[in-house]
Write a protein that holds these residues in place. Structure first.
Motif, PDB file in Angstrom:
ATOM      1  N   MET A   1      -5.815  -5.195  37.463  1.00 22.15           N
ATOM      2  CA  MET A   1      -6.240  -5.491  38.835  1.00 22.15           C
ATOM      3  C   MET A   1      -6.085  -6.984  39.079  1.00 22.15           C
ATOM      4  O   MET A   1      -6.155  -7.795  38.140  1.00 22.15           O
ATOM      5  N   GLY A   2      -5.856  -7.330  40.315  1.00 23.71           N
ATOM      6  CA  GLY A   2      -5.638  -8.733  40.600  1.00 23.71           C
ATOM      7  C   GLY A   2      -5.868  -9.086  42.038  1.00 23.71           C
ATOM      8  O   GLY A   2      -6.082  -8.206  42.895  1.00 23.71           O
ATOM      9  N   TRP A   3      -5.861 -10.368  42.274  1.00 24.29           N
ATOM     10  CA  TRP A   3      -5.997 -10.925  43.613  1.00 24.29           C
ATOM     11  C   TRP A   3      -4.766 -11.761  43.938  1.00 24.29           C
ATOM     12  O   TRP A   3      -4.282 -12.533  43.102  1.00 24.29           O
ATOM     13  N   TYR A   4      -4.284 -11.586  45.150  1.00 23.88           N
ATOM     14  CA  TYR A   4      -3.164 -12.346  45.678  1.00 23.88           C
ATOM     15  C   TYR A   4      -3.596 -12.899  47.029  1.00 23.88           C
ATOM     16  O   TYR A   4      -4.539 -12.397  47.639  1.00 23.88           O
TER      17      TYR A   4
ATOM     18  N   GLU B   1       1.147 -14.976  47.164  1.00 18.37           N
ATOM     19  CA  GLU B   1       1.187 -15.561  45.833  1.00 18.37           C
ATOM     20  C   GLU B   1       0.065 -15.026  44.958  1.00 18.37           C
ATOM     21  O   GLU B   1      -0.994 -14.634  45.447  1.00 18.37           O
ATOM     22  N   LEU B   2       0.310 -15.057  43.682  1.00 22.13           N
ATOM     23  CA  LEU B   2      -0.688 -14.634  42.701  1.00 22.13           C
ATOM     24  C   LEU B   2      -1.856 -15.611  42.687  1.00 22.13           C
ATOM     25  O   LEU B   2      -1.657 -16.833  42.712  1.00 22.13           O
ATOM     26  N   VAL B   3      -3.061 -15.069  42.619  1.00 23.94           N
ATOM     27  CA  VAL B   3      -4.248 -15.889  42.405  1.00 23.94           C
ATOM     28  C   VAL B   3      -4.742 -15.670  40.974  1.00 23.94           C
ATOM     29  O   VAL B   3      -4.889 -16.617  40.209  1.00 23.94           O
ATOM     30  N   ALA B   4      -5.012 -14.412  40.628  1.00 23.64           N
ATOM     31  CA  ALA B   4      -5.513 -14.093  39.297  1.00 23.64           C
ATOM     32  C   ALA B   4      -5.370 -12.601  39.038  1.00 23.64           C
ATOM     33  O   ALA B   4      -5.391 -11.800  39.968  1.00 23.64           O
ATOM     34  N   THR B   5      -5.201 -12.269  37.759  1.00 23.67           N
ATOM     35  CA  THR B   5      -5.164 -10.867  37.358  1.00 23.67           C
ATOM     36  C   THR B   5      -6.050 -10.666  36.145  1.00 23.67           C
ATOM     37  O   THR B   5      -6.363 -11.618  35.413  1.00 23.67           O
ATOM     38  N   ILE B   6      -6.450  -9.406  35.937  1.00 28.69           N
ATOM     39  CA  ILE B   6      -7.276  -9.061  34.791  1.00 28.69           C
ATOM     40  C   ILE B   6      -6.918  -7.652  34.341  1.00 28.69           C
ATOM     41  O   ILE B   6      -6.815  -6.730  35.155  1.00 28.69           O
ATOM     42  N   THR B   7      -6.726  -7.490  33.034  1.00 28.75           N
ATOM     43  CA  THR B   7      -6.436  -6.171  32.489  1.00 28.75           C
ATOM     44  C   THR B   7      -7.736  -5.403  32.254  1.00 28.75           C
ATOM     45  O   THR B   7      -8.834  -5.976  32.330  1.00 28.75           O
ATOM     46  N   ARG B   8      -7.595  -4.127  31.949  1.00 23.84           N
ATOM     47  CA  ARG B   8      -8.784  -3.338  31.664  1.00 23.84           C
ATOM     48  C   ARG B   8      -9.548  -3.922  30.486  1.00 23.84           C
ATOM     49  O   ARG B   8     -10.780  -3.878  30.432  1.00 23.84           O
ATOM     50  N   GLY B   9      -8.828  -4.487  29.546  1.00 21.34           N
ATOM     51  CA  GLY B   9      -9.469  -5.069  28.374  1.00 21.34           C
ATOM     52  C   GLY B   9     -10.040  -6.452  28.601  1.00 21.34           C
ATOM     53  O   GLY B   9     -10.665  -7.014  27.696  1.00 21.34           O
ATOM     54  N   GLY B  10      -9.837  -7.008  29.793  1.00 22.72           N
ATOM     55  CA  GLY B  10     -10.442  -8.289  30.133  1.00 22.72           C
ATOM     56  C   GLY B  10      -9.534  -9.500  29.986  1.00 22.72           C
ATOM     57  O   GLY B  10     -10.001 -10.634  30.150  1.00 22.72           O
ATOM     58  N   ARG B  11      -8.268  -9.288  29.699  1.00 25.51           N
ATOM     59  CA  ARG B  11      -7.350 -10.413  29.598  1.00 25.51           C
ATOM     60  C   ARG B  11      -7.058 -10.926  31.006  1.00 25.51           C
ATOM     61  O   ARG B  11      -6.681 -10.164  31.889  1.00 25.51           O
ATOM     62  N   THR B  12      -7.198 -12.241  31.189  1.00 25.31           N
ATOM     63  CA  THR B  12      -7.051 -12.827  32.516  1.00 25.31           C
ATOM     64  C   THR B  12      -5.848 -13.752  32.606  1.00 25.31           C
ATOM     65  O   THR B  12      -5.379 -14.298  31.602  1.00 25.31           O
ATOM     66  N   ASN B  13      -5.389 -13.940  33.821  1.00 29.76           N
ATOM     67  CA  ASN B  13      -4.296 -14.856  34.112  1.00 29.76           C
ATOM     68  C   ASN B  13      -4.582 -15.486  35.464  1.00 29.76           C
ATOM     69  O   ASN B  13      -4.972 -14.789  36.407  1.00 29.76           O
ATOM     70  N   TYR B  14      -4.424 -16.809  35.546  1.00 22.70           N
ATOM     71  CA  TYR B  14      -4.743 -17.527  36.779  1.00 22.70           C
ATOM     72  C   TYR B  14      -3.567 -18.374  37.241  1.00 22.70           C
ATOM     73  O   TYR B  14      -2.825 -18.930  36.427  1.00 22.70           O
ATOM     74  N   ALA B  15      -3.447 -18.514  38.542  1.00 21.57           N
ATOM     75  CA  ALA B  15      -2.531 -19.509  39.085  1.00 21.57           C
ATOM     76  C   ALA B  15      -3.086 -20.898  38.749  1.00 21.57           C
ATOM     77  O   ALA B  15      -4.296 -21.105  38.717  1.00 21.57           O
ATOM     78  N   ASP B  16      -2.185 -21.832  38.510  1.00 16.93           N
ATOM     79  CA  ASP B  16      -2.623 -23.184  38.153  1.00 16.93           C
ATOM     80  C   ASP B  16      -3.527 -23.787  39.229  1.00 16.93           C
ATOM     81  O   ASP B  16      -4.448 -24.547  38.924  1.00 16.93           O
ATOM     82  N   SER B  17      -3.265 -23.444  40.464  1.00 19.35           N
ATOM     83  CA  SER B  17      -4.004 -24.050  41.572  1.00 19.35           C
ATOM     84  C   SER B  17      -5.472 -23.644  41.632  1.00 19.35           C
ATOM     85  O   SER B  17      -6.270 -24.293  42.303  1.00 19.35           O
ATOM     86  N   VAL B  18      -5.835 -22.575  40.923  1.00 16.89           N
ATOM     87  CA  VAL B  18      -7.223 -22.101  40.982  1.00 16.89           C
ATOM     88  C   VAL B  18      -7.936 -22.181  39.638  1.00 16.89           C
ATOM     89  O   VAL B  18      -9.134 -21.906  39.560  1.00 16.89           O
TER      90      VAL B  18
END
Length: 119
Positions: free
Chosen positions: A34-37, A46-63
């Motif tokens: 799941m994620g936010w754009y 643009e991508l803001v952030a994503t998270i997997t079911r297991g909790g792995r996250t990814n963020y845009a540098d700007s946030v």
């Protein structure tokens, strides 16, 4: 069919905080990301952030360091805590659910919620 409904948008002054929520319903494959754009007027989504079911996250540098994504797997809900907001964060924010490739790679989007940050 999967439905995603966002909530929590609004207007805030620079430096303020908002918390977005996105609740999923319908026939949902549990192993999803799941994620936010976001999309500002005249700009591409643009991508803001994503998270997997297991909790792995990814963020845009700007946030990074200002926004935190989290999820409640039992409720198929994803959250975005946004702190230290600036006018550059003004945009329509969209929730997205993505299935893994081995399950078809389907993508589902919410209708969006507006975030407006004034200086």
């Amino acid at each position: 069919q999967v439905q995603l409904v966002e909530s929590g948008g609004g207007s805030v002054q620079s430096g303020g905080s908002l918390r977005l929520s996105c609740a999923g319903s319908g026939s949902i494959f549990s192993t999803n990301t799941m994620g936010w754009y976001r999309q500002a007027p005249g700009k591409q989504r643009e991508l803001v952030a994503t998270i997997t079911r297991g909790g792995r996250t990814n963020y845009a540098d700007s946030v990074k360091g200002r926004f935190t994504i989290s999820r409640d797997n039992a409720k198929n809900t994803v959250f975005l805590q946004m702190n230290s907001l600036t006018p550059e964060d003004t945009a329509a924010y969209y929730c997205k659910m993505t299935y893994p490739d081995y399950y078809g790679g389907n993508e589902f989007w919410g209708q969006g919620t507006q975030v407006t940050v004034s200086s």
